[in-house]
Design a protein around this motif. Structure first.
Motif, PDB file in Angstrom:
ATOM      1  N   THR A   7      -9.987 -17.589  17.300  1.00 53.20           N
ATOM      2  CA  THR A   7      -8.947 -18.503  16.818  1.00 53.20           C
ATOM      3  C   THR A   7      -8.061 -17.812  15.794  1.00 53.20           C
ATOM      4  O   THR A   7      -6.832 -17.957  15.822  1.00 53.20           O
ATOM      5  CB  THR A   7      -9.586 -19.751  16.195  1.00 53.20           C
ATOM      6  OG1 THR A   7     -10.427 -20.388  17.156  1.00 53.20           O
ATOM      7  CG2 THR A   7      -8.523 -20.732  15.737  1.00 53.20           C
ATOM      8  N   LEU A   8      -8.678 -17.061  14.908  1.00 50.28           N
ATOM      9  CA  LEU A   8      -7.918 -16.348  13.880  1.00 50.28           C
ATOM     10  C   LEU A   8      -6.987 -15.309  14.507  1.00 50.28           C
ATOM     11  O   LEU A   8      -5.841 -15.142  14.074  1.00 50.28           O
ATOM     12  CB  LEU A   8      -8.885 -15.682  12.896  1.00 50.28           C
ATOM     13  CG  LEU A   8      -8.290 -15.068  11.625  1.00 50.28           C
ATOM     14  CD1 LEU A   8      -7.476 -16.098  10.860  1.00 50.28           C
ATOM     15  CD2 LEU A   8      -9.388 -14.497  10.749  1.00 50.28           C
ATOM     16  N   ARG A   9      -7.464 -14.611  15.534  1.00 45.26           N
ATOM     17  CA  ARG A   9      -6.618 -13.624  16.225  1.00 45.26           C
ATOM     18  C   ARG A   9      -5.422 -14.296  16.895  1.00 45.26           C
ATOM     19  O   ARG A   9      -4.296 -13.768  16.859  1.00 45.26           O
ATOM     20  CB  ARG A   9      -7.441 -12.856  17.268  1.00 45.26           C
ATOM     21  CG  ARG A   9      -8.265 -11.726  16.682  1.00 45.26           C
ATOM     22  CD  ARG A   9      -8.790 -10.811  17.788  1.00 45.26           C
ATOM     23  NE  ARG A   9      -9.725 -11.493  18.666  1.00 45.26           N
ATOM     24  CZ  ARG A   9     -11.034 -11.489  18.500  1.00 45.26           C
ATOM     25  NH1 ARG A   9     -11.575 -10.851  17.470  1.00 45.26           N
ATOM     26  NH2 ARG A   9     -11.819 -12.126  19.346  1.00 45.26           N
ATOM     27  N   ASN A  10      -5.639 -15.454  17.495  1.00 42.44           N
ATOM     28  CA  ASN A  10      -4.541 -16.176  18.146  1.00 42.44           C
ATOM     29  C   ASN A  10      -3.486 -16.607  17.134  1.00 42.44           C
ATOM     30  O   ASN A  10      -2.276 -16.520  17.412  1.00 42.44           O
ATOM     31  CB  ASN A  10      -5.081 -17.395  18.890  1.00 42.44           C
ATOM     32  CG  ASN A  10      -5.913 -17.022  20.099  1.00 42.44           C
ATOM     33  OD1 ASN A  10      -5.769 -15.925  20.653  1.00 42.44           O
ATOM     34  ND2 ASN A  10      -6.802 -17.908  20.524  1.00 42.44           N
ATOM     35  N   ILE A  11      -3.935 -17.069  15.974  1.00 44.52           N
ATOM     36  CA  ILE A  11      -2.985 -17.470  14.934  1.00 44.52           C
ATOM     37  C   ILE A  11      -2.201 -16.249  14.438  1.00 44.52           C
ATOM     38  O   ILE A  11      -0.983 -16.324  14.201  1.00 44.52           O
ATOM     39  CB  ILE A  11      -3.721 -18.142  13.762  1.00 44.52           C
ATOM     40  CG1 ILE A  11      -4.358 -19.457  14.214  1.00 44.52           C
ATOM     41  CG2 ILE A  11      -2.772 -18.404  12.599  1.00 44.52           C
ATOM     42  CD1 ILE A  11      -5.213 -20.141  13.165  1.00 44.52           C
ATOM     43  N   GLU A  12      -2.886 -15.116  14.289  1.00 43.42           N
ATOM     44  CA  GLU A  12      -2.199 -13.893  13.867  1.00 43.42           C
ATOM     45  C   GLU A  12      -1.130 -13.469  14.863  1.00 43.42           C
ATOM     46  O   GLU A  12      -0.040 -13.027  14.475  1.00 43.42           O
ATOM     47  CB  GLU A  12      -3.203 -12.755  13.692  1.00 43.42           C
ATOM     48  CG  GLU A  12      -3.981 -12.809  12.402  1.00 43.42           C
ATOM     49  CD  GLU A  12      -4.808 -11.556  12.186  1.00 43.42           C
ATOM     50  OE1 GLU A  12      -4.411 -10.713  11.354  1.00 43.42           O
ATOM     51  OE2 GLU A  12      -5.848 -11.409  12.856  1.00 43.42           O
ATOM     52  N   HIS A  16       2.826 -13.028  14.121  1.00 42.79           N
ATOM     53  CA  HIS A  16       3.611 -11.808  14.362  1.00 42.79           C
ATOM     54  C   HIS A  16       4.906 -12.129  15.111  1.00 42.79           C
ATOM     55  O   HIS A  16       5.954 -11.532  14.839  1.00 42.79           O
ATOM     56  CB  HIS A  16       2.788 -10.790  15.142  1.00 42.79           C
ATOM     57  CG  HIS A  16       1.703 -10.148  14.329  1.00 42.79           C
ATOM     58  ND1 HIS A  16       1.913  -9.672  13.040  1.00 42.79           N
ATOM     59  CD2 HIS A  16       0.389  -9.897  14.596  1.00 42.79           C
ATOM     60  CE1 HIS A  16       0.796  -9.163  12.560  1.00 42.79           C
ATOM     61  NE2 HIS A  16      -0.151  -9.294  13.481  1.00 42.79           N
ATOM     62  N   LEU A  17       4.832 -13.083  16.043  1.00 43.74           N
ATOM     63  CA  LEU A  17       6.045 -13.524  16.732  1.00 43.74           C
ATOM     64  C   LEU A  17       7.013 -14.197  15.752  1.00 43.74           C
ATOM     65  O   LEU A  17       8.235 -13.981  15.805  1.00 43.74           O
ATOM     66  CB  LEU A  17       5.700 -14.487  17.870  1.00 43.74           C
ATOM     67  CG  LEU A  17       4.921 -13.902  19.053  1.00 43.74           C
ATOM     68  CD1 LEU A  17       4.547 -14.998  20.044  1.00 43.74           C
ATOM     69  CD2 LEU A  17       5.730 -12.815  19.752  1.00 43.74           C
ATOM     70  N   PHE A  18       6.429 -15.011  14.876  1.00 42.49           N
ATOM     71  CA  PHE A  18       7.257 -15.679  13.860  1.00 42.49           C
ATOM     72  C   PHE A  18       7.871 -14.666  12.900  1.00 42.49           C
ATOM     73  O   PHE A  18       9.045 -14.781  12.515  1.00 42.49           O
ATOM     74  CB  PHE A  18       6.389 -16.688  13.096  1.00 42.49           C
ATOM     75  CG  PHE A  18       7.064 -17.304  11.911  1.00 42.49           C
ATOM     76  CD1 PHE A  18       7.961 -18.356  12.078  1.00 42.49           C
ATOM     77  CD2 PHE A  18       6.807 -16.848  10.622  1.00 42.49           C
ATOM     78  CE1 PHE A  18       8.588 -18.931  10.979  1.00 42.49           C
ATOM     79  CE2 PHE A  18       7.427 -17.415   9.520  1.00 42.49           C
ATOM     80  CZ  PHE A  18       8.324 -18.466   9.709  1.00 42.49           C
ATOM     81  N   LEU A  19       7.077 -13.649  12.538  1.00 39.78           N
ATOM     82  CA  LEU A  19       7.545 -12.644  11.579  1.00 39.78           C
ATOM     83  C   LEU A  19       8.753 -11.875  12.103  1.00 39.78           C
ATOM     84  O   LEU A  19       9.635 -11.476  11.326  1.00 39.78           O
ATOM     85  CB  LEU A  19       6.400 -11.674  11.263  1.00 39.78           C
ATOM     86  CG  LEU A  19       6.573 -10.713  10.087  1.00 39.78           C
ATOM     87  CD1 LEU A  19       6.842 -11.481   8.801  1.00 39.78           C
ATOM     88  CD2 LEU A  19       5.332  -9.834   9.947  1.00 39.78           C
ATOM     89  N   GLN A  20       8.799 -11.675  13.401  1.00 42.52           N
ATOM     90  CA  GLN A  20       9.936 -10.985  13.999  1.00 42.52           C
ATOM     91  C   GLN A  20      11.226 -11.804  13.888  1.00 42.52           C
ATOM     92  O   GLN A  20      12.323 -11.270  14.100  1.00 42.52           O
ATOM     93  CB  GLN A  20       9.633 -10.675  15.473  1.00 42.52           C
ATOM     94  CG  GLN A  20       8.477  -9.700  15.676  1.00 42.52           C
ATOM     95  CD  GLN A  20       8.050  -9.598  17.131  1.00 42.52           C
ATOM     96  OE1 GLN A  20       8.689 -10.197  18.018  1.00 42.52           O
ATOM     97  NE2 GLN A  20       6.983  -8.867  17.390  1.00 42.52           N
ATOM     98  N   GLN A  21      11.074 -13.084  13.565  1.00 44.71           N
ATOM     99  CA  GLN A  21      12.247 -13.977  13.468  1.00 44.71           C
ATOM    100  C   GLN A  21      12.433 -14.491  12.040  1.00 44.71           C
ATOM    101  O   GLN A  21      12.913 -15.607  11.838  1.00 44.71           O
ATOM    102  CB  GLN A  21      12.063 -15.152  14.433  1.00 44.71           C
ATOM    103  CG  GLN A  21      11.791 -14.728  15.876  1.00 44.71           C
ATOM    104  CD  GLN A  21      11.402 -15.891  16.769  1.00 44.71           C
ATOM    105  OE1 GLN A  21      12.239 -16.749  17.065  1.00 44.71           O
ATOM    106  NE2 GLN A  21      10.154 -15.941  17.198  1.00 44.71           N
ATOM    107  N   MET A  68       7.868 -23.903  14.424  1.00 45.31           N
ATOM    108  CA  MET A  68       6.911 -22.810  14.595  1.00 45.31           C
ATOM    109  C   MET A  68       6.179 -22.530  13.287  1.00 45.31           C
ATOM    110  O   MET A  68       4.947 -22.347  13.277  1.00 45.31           O
ATOM    111  CB  MET A  68       7.643 -21.553  15.060  1.00 45.31           C
ATOM    112  CG  MET A  68       6.736 -20.428  15.510  1.00 45.31           C
ATOM    113  SD  MET A  68       7.689 -19.034  16.194  1.00 45.31           S
ATOM    114  CE  MET A  68       6.347 -17.986  16.772  1.00 45.31           C
ATOM    115  N   PHE A  69       6.900 -22.515  12.179  1.00 42.41           N
ATOM    116  CA  PHE A  69       6.277 -22.323  10.861  1.00 42.41           C
ATOM    117  C   PHE A  69       5.274 -23.436  10.572  1.00 42.41           C
ATOM    118  O   PHE A  69       4.131 -23.180  10.147  1.00 42.41           O
ATOM    119  CB  PHE A  69       7.363 -22.285   9.783  1.00 42.41           C
ATOM    120  CG  PHE A  69       6.829 -22.336   8.379  1.00 42.41           C
ATOM    121  CD1 PHE A  69       6.362 -21.190   7.744  1.00 42.41           C
ATOM    122  CD2 PHE A  69       6.806 -23.537   7.672  1.00 42.41           C
ATOM    123  CE1 PHE A  69       5.870 -21.235   6.451  1.00 42.41           C
ATOM    124  CE2 PHE A  69       6.313 -23.591   6.379  1.00 42.41           C
ATOM    125  CZ  PHE A  69       5.843 -22.432   5.762  1.00 42.41           C
TER     126      PHE A  69
END
Length: 242
Positions: A7-12, A16-21, A68-69
């Protein structure tokens, strides 16, 4: 525990997708703050972002990135509460969870928190944006992720008897049962083996005693016959002797 890590990996990955934006996120906050005539105070809470999206968002791009946030924050909050069902708790891990729950509280003031190296989310902002407007809100997710990774690290160092499965039963006792089965079987078989060996040993002794007694009986019988023969001698009919 593996489920927690997954679950933690999926959130990460979502983060990362959010961080790119990040620039899109900052732009969405800027637009909604303008629409809300709220340009002075910093973006300091999750509920503030929720309010901007619900009441002051005019385009789909801004709505998508704000949502998304909020979804990532919600996933982190759910995982945080789930961690309490996996571990019985000690001072260190409970302290980490309490900090996560505080940071993810919708009304918590985020204006003073800052994500530090190796995170560079604050460095992507201008000095004014970082100091007065968005430094706290962009730091929230990476700080919480670091805390949860720290929680996992501490958990893996603890004795296994302190871990519990999601249903509330002891995970260790379930895992230990198959391993202990041979030992329990050996214990249950040992008395029987000892008893069997004792019976065999006793039987062997009885056989020796029986054989010894038979040998003595035959020897005594032979001695008696020999002795009887010497006393009587051969039989002769009565009559005159020469």
């Amino acid at each position: 525990m593996n489920e927690v890590k997954e679950t933690l990996r999926n959130i990460e990955q979502n983060y990362h997708l959010f961080l790119q934006q990040q620039f899109t996120f900052i732009g969405a906050l800027q637009h909604t703050r303008e629409n809300a005539h709220d340009m002075i105070r910093p973006v300091a809470s999750i509920s503030q972002v929720q309010s901007y999206m619900d009441h002051h968002c005019n385009n789909s791009t801004d709505r998508r990135i704000l949502n998304m946030f909020l979804n990532i924050c919600n996933d982190l909050s759910k995982l945080c509460h789930k961690l309490e069902t996996v571990h019985s708790g000690n001072n260190i891990t409970n302290g980490i969870l309490e900090r996560c729950k505080l940071l993810l509280s919708h009304s918590n003031d985020l204006s003073t928190i800052r994500a530090k190296y190796p995170h560079d989310v604050v460095n992507h902002l201008s000095c004014d944006e970082a100091k007065n407007h968005y430094g706290g809100v962009v730091s929230l997710i990476p700080i919480v992720l670091d805390c949860m990774k720290e929680w996992v690290t501490h958990i893996e160092k603890l004795p296994r008897h302190m871990l519990y499965n999601v249903s509330g039963g002891s995970a260790v006792s379930e895992k230990r049962a198959p391993q202990d089965a041979p030992a329990r079987a050996a214990i249950s078989q040992t008395p029987h083996s000892v008893h069997l060996e004792t019976q065999i040993s006793t039987s062997n002794k009885d056989n020796v005693q029986v054989q010894g007694s038979e040998h003595v009986r035959k020897k005594n019988l032979n001695d008696t016959e020999n002795h009887s023969g010497k006393l009587r001698g051969p039989w002769k009919p009565p009559g005159r002797h020469a």
